[in-house]
Design a protein around this motif. Structure first.
Motif, PDB file in Angstrom:
ATOM      1  N   GLU A 149       0.807  -1.222   0.000  1.00  0.00           N
ATOM      2  CA  GLU A 149       0.000   0.000   0.000  1.00  0.00           C
ATOM      3  C   GLU A 149       0.840   1.273   0.000  1.00  0.00           C
ATOM      4  O   GLU A 149       0.326   2.381   0.065  1.00  0.00           O
ATOM      5  N   GLY A 150       2.168   1.108  -0.087  1.00  0.00           N
ATOM      6  CA  GLY A 150       3.076   2.247  -0.089  1.00  0.00           C
ATOM      7  C   GLY A 150       3.504   2.606   1.330  1.00  0.00           C
ATOM      8  O   GLY A 150       2.777   2.351   2.285  1.00  0.00           O
ATOM      9  N   VAL A 151       4.679   3.174   1.455  1.00  0.00           N
ATOM     10  CA  VAL A 151       5.175   3.575   2.775  1.00  0.00           C
ATOM     11  C   VAL A 151       4.847   5.042   3.019  1.00  0.00           C
ATOM     12  O   VAL A 151       4.695   5.824   2.087  1.00  0.00           O
ATOM     13  N   ASP A 152       4.739   5.385   4.293  1.00  0.00           N
ATOM     14  CA  ASP A 152       4.496   6.783   4.655  1.00  0.00           C
ATOM     15  C   ASP A 152       5.655   7.283   5.510  1.00  0.00           C
ATOM     16  O   ASP A 152       6.598   6.554   5.797  1.00  0.00           O
ATOM     17  N   ILE A 153       5.566   8.515   5.915  1.00  0.00           N
ATOM     18  CA  ILE A 153       6.645   9.155   6.678  1.00  0.00           C
ATOM     19  C   ILE A 153       6.897   8.429   8.001  1.00  0.00           C
ATOM     20  O   ILE A 153       8.038   8.335   8.449  1.00  0.00           O
ATOM     21  N   ASP A 154       5.845   7.889   8.607  1.00  0.00           N
ATOM     22  CA  ASP A 154       6.017   7.163   9.873  1.00  0.00           C
ATOM     23  C   ASP A 154       6.821   5.880   9.675  1.00  0.00           C
ATOM     24  O   ASP A 154       7.679   5.549  10.503  1.00  0.00           O
ATOM     25  N   ASP A 155       6.546   5.146   8.579  1.00  0.00           N
ATOM     26  CA  ASP A 155       7.317   3.933   8.275  1.00  0.00           C
ATOM     27  C   ASP A 155       8.791   4.288   8.124  1.00  0.00           C
ATOM     28  O   ASP A 155       9.673   3.633   8.694  1.00  0.00           O
ATOM     29  N   CYS A 156       9.058   5.315   7.343  1.00  0.00           N
ATOM     30  CA  CYS A 156      10.443   5.739   7.088  1.00  0.00           C
ATOM     31  C   CYS A 156      11.127   6.183   8.371  1.00  0.00           C
ATOM     32  O   CYS A 156      12.289   5.847   8.618  1.00  0.00           O
ATOM     33  N   SER A 157      10.412   6.910   9.203  1.00  0.00           N
ATOM     34  CA  SER A 157      10.964   7.414  10.457  1.00  0.00           C
ATOM     35  C   SER A 157      11.324   6.268  11.410  1.00  0.00           C
ATOM     36  O   SER A 157      12.408   6.270  12.006  1.00  0.00           O
ATOM     37  N   ARG A 158      10.425   5.282  11.542  1.00  0.00           N
ATOM     38  CA  ARG A 158      10.694   4.151  12.441  1.00  0.00           C
ATOM     39  C   ARG A 158      11.922   3.362  11.978  1.00  0.00           C
ATOM     40  O   ARG A 158      12.785   3.027  12.783  1.00  0.00           O
ATOM     41  N   PRO A 202      33.409   5.145   8.335  1.00  0.00           N
ATOM     42  CA  PRO A 202      34.349   5.997   9.079  1.00  0.00           C
ATOM     43  C   PRO A 202      34.162   7.501   8.848  1.00  0.00           C
ATOM     44  O   PRO A 202      34.635   8.297   9.649  1.00  0.00           O
ATOM     45  N   THR A 203      33.483   7.884   7.771  1.00  0.00           N
ATOM     46  CA  THR A 203      33.310   9.310   7.468  1.00  0.00           C
ATOM     47  C   THR A 203      31.897   9.770   7.799  1.00  0.00           C
ATOM     48  O   THR A 203      30.996   8.961   7.991  1.00  0.00           O
ATOM     49  N   ALA A 204      31.713  11.073   7.830  1.00  0.00           N
ATOM     50  CA  ALA A 204      30.381  11.631   8.060  1.00  0.00           C
ATOM     51  C   ALA A 204      29.496  11.352   6.842  1.00  0.00           C
ATOM     52  O   ALA A 204      29.973  11.320   5.707  1.00  0.00           O
ATOM     53  N   TYR A 205      28.204  11.122   7.081  1.00  0.00           N
ATOM     54  CA  TYR A 205      27.272  10.833   5.990  1.00  0.00           C
ATOM     55  C   TYR A 205      25.865  11.227   6.418  1.00  0.00           C
ATOM     56  O   TYR A 205      25.585  11.417   7.600  1.00  0.00           O
ATOM     57  N   PHE A 206      24.981  11.339   5.448  1.00  0.00           N
ATOM     58  CA  PHE A 206      23.570  11.603   5.704  1.00  0.00           C
ATOM     59  C   PHE A 206      22.802  10.301   5.494  1.00  0.00           C
ATOM     60  O   PHE A 206      22.966   9.650   4.462  1.00  0.00           O
ATOM     61  N   LEU A 207      21.958   9.933   6.463  1.00  0.00           N
ATOM     62  CA  LEU A 207      21.121   8.743   6.347  1.00  0.00           C
ATOM     63  C   LEU A 207      19.745   9.182   5.857  1.00  0.00           C
ATOM     64  O   LEU A 207      19.124  10.070   6.433  1.00  0.00           O
ATOM     65  N   GLU A 208      19.288   8.560   4.773  1.00  0.00           N
ATOM     66  CA  GLU A 208      17.952   8.834   4.227  1.00  0.00           C
ATOM     67  C   GLU A 208      17.222   7.513   4.065  1.00  0.00           C
ATOM     68  O   GLU A 208      17.746   6.572   3.470  1.00  0.00           O
ATOM     69  N   VAL A 209      16.005   7.443   4.591  1.00  0.00           N
ATOM     70  CA  VAL A 209      15.153   6.275   4.408  1.00  0.00           C
ATOM     71  C   VAL A 209      13.904   6.758   3.694  1.00  0.00           C
ATOM     72  O   VAL A 209      13.241   7.697   4.150  1.00  0.00           O
ATOM     73  N   SER A 210      13.599   6.148   2.550  1.00  0.00           N
ATOM     74  CA  SER A 210      12.458   6.610   1.765  1.00  0.00           C
ATOM     75  C   SER A 210      11.880   5.497   0.903  1.00  0.00           C
ATOM     76  O   SER A 210      12.413   4.386   0.844  1.00  0.00           O
ATOM     77  N   SER A 211      10.825   5.843   0.208  1.00  0.00           N
ATOM     78  CA  SER A 211      10.194   4.959  -0.769  1.00  0.00           C
ATOM     79  C   SER A 211      11.056   4.950  -2.032  1.00  0.00           C
ATOM     80  O   SER A 211      11.699   5.945  -2.347  1.00  0.00           O
ATOM     81  N   PRO A 212      11.053   3.848  -2.779  1.00  0.00           N
ATOM     82  CA  PRO A 212      11.811   3.837  -4.028  1.00  0.00           C
ATOM     83  C   PRO A 212      11.146   4.668  -5.126  1.00  0.00           C
ATOM     84  O   PRO A 212      11.751   4.935  -6.152  1.00  0.00           O
ATOM     85  N   GLY A 213       9.912   5.077  -4.910  1.00  0.00           N
ATOM     86  CA  GLY A 213       9.205   5.905  -5.874  1.00  0.00           C
ATOM     87  C   GLY A 213       8.628   5.103  -7.028  1.00  0.00           C
ATOM     88  O   GLY A 213       8.655   3.875  -7.041  1.00  0.00           O
ATOM     89  N   ALA A 214       8.125   5.808  -8.015  1.00  0.00           N
ATOM     90  CA  ALA A 214       7.461   5.179  -9.151  1.00  0.00           C
ATOM     91  C   ALA A 214       8.424   4.375 -10.009  1.00  0.00           C
ATOM     92  O   ALA A 214       8.030   3.433 -10.679  1.00  0.00           O
ATOM     93  N   GLU A 215       9.690   4.733  -9.991  1.00  0.00           N
ATOM     94  CA  GLU A 215      10.678   4.039 -10.821  1.00  0.00           C
ATOM     95  C   GLU A 215      11.550   3.139  -9.956  1.00  0.00           C
ATOM     96  O   GLU A 215      12.775   3.216  -9.951  1.00  0.00           O
TER      97      GLU A 215
END
Length: 157
Positions: free
Chosen positions: A47-56, A72-85
């Motif tokens: 049914e698709g993921v929402d912001i709460d799924d990604c946050s958890r 070992p280096t600084a990085y940004f962590l992003e959790v998201s839907s893969p989108g339409a593609e």
């Protein structure tokens, strides 16, 4: 022994988290863009993921990453839907995509072409069948799976 890739370590860490949250782990990506490194985790469910799924998933994965500390280096962590593609990587991804419009890039040309878009009509372990449109007619192309460099769902224009 070769050093284990960051994406493999993260995939192993996030898989049980995804299962516990009833989402599917689609892909893990670790890449540099400009001066910054990004660790991207793509999750989905029917049914698709929402912001709460990604946050958890993000919160729990962040805790695991702090413990294991594979980067070992600084990085940004992003959790998201893969989108339409959404990327198609595993056999189950291709099986689920039968009947869908897809984009396929090859390592080497097949019939003089390296990129195909069309409807995935059949998938087997060693090959897939794509129905492509050439001007006003349709044609089926059989592509050996070992020639596939990248595959994803595509938006039909």
């Amino acid at each position: 022994m070769a050093k284990e890739r960051v994406t493999d370590i993260v995939e192993r860490l996030v898989q049980p988290i995804a299962e516990a949250q009833h989402v599917e782990l689609v892909d893990v990506e670790y890449k540099k863009e400009g001066a910054n490194w990004y660790l991207r985790v793509f999750i989905d469910k029917p049914e698709g993921v929402d912001i709460d799924d990604c946050s958890r998933v993000s919160e729990q994965l962040s805790e695991q990453l702090d413990i294991v500390d594979p980067i070992p280096t600084a990085y940004f962590l992003e959790v998201s839907s893969p989108g339409a593609e959404r990327p198609l990587k595993k056999p189950a991804d291709f099986v689920r995509a039968v009947g869908e419009y897809v984009h396929i890039s090859l390592y080497e040309p097949l019939d003089g072409q390296k990129v195909f878009e069309g409807f995935l009509r059949n998938y087997e372990e060693t090959q897939l069948t794509l129905e492509i449109r050439i001007k006003t007619r349709t044609k089926e192309v059989v592509i050996p799976t070992e020639k596939i460099a990248q595959a994803r769902l595509a938006v039909q224009l």
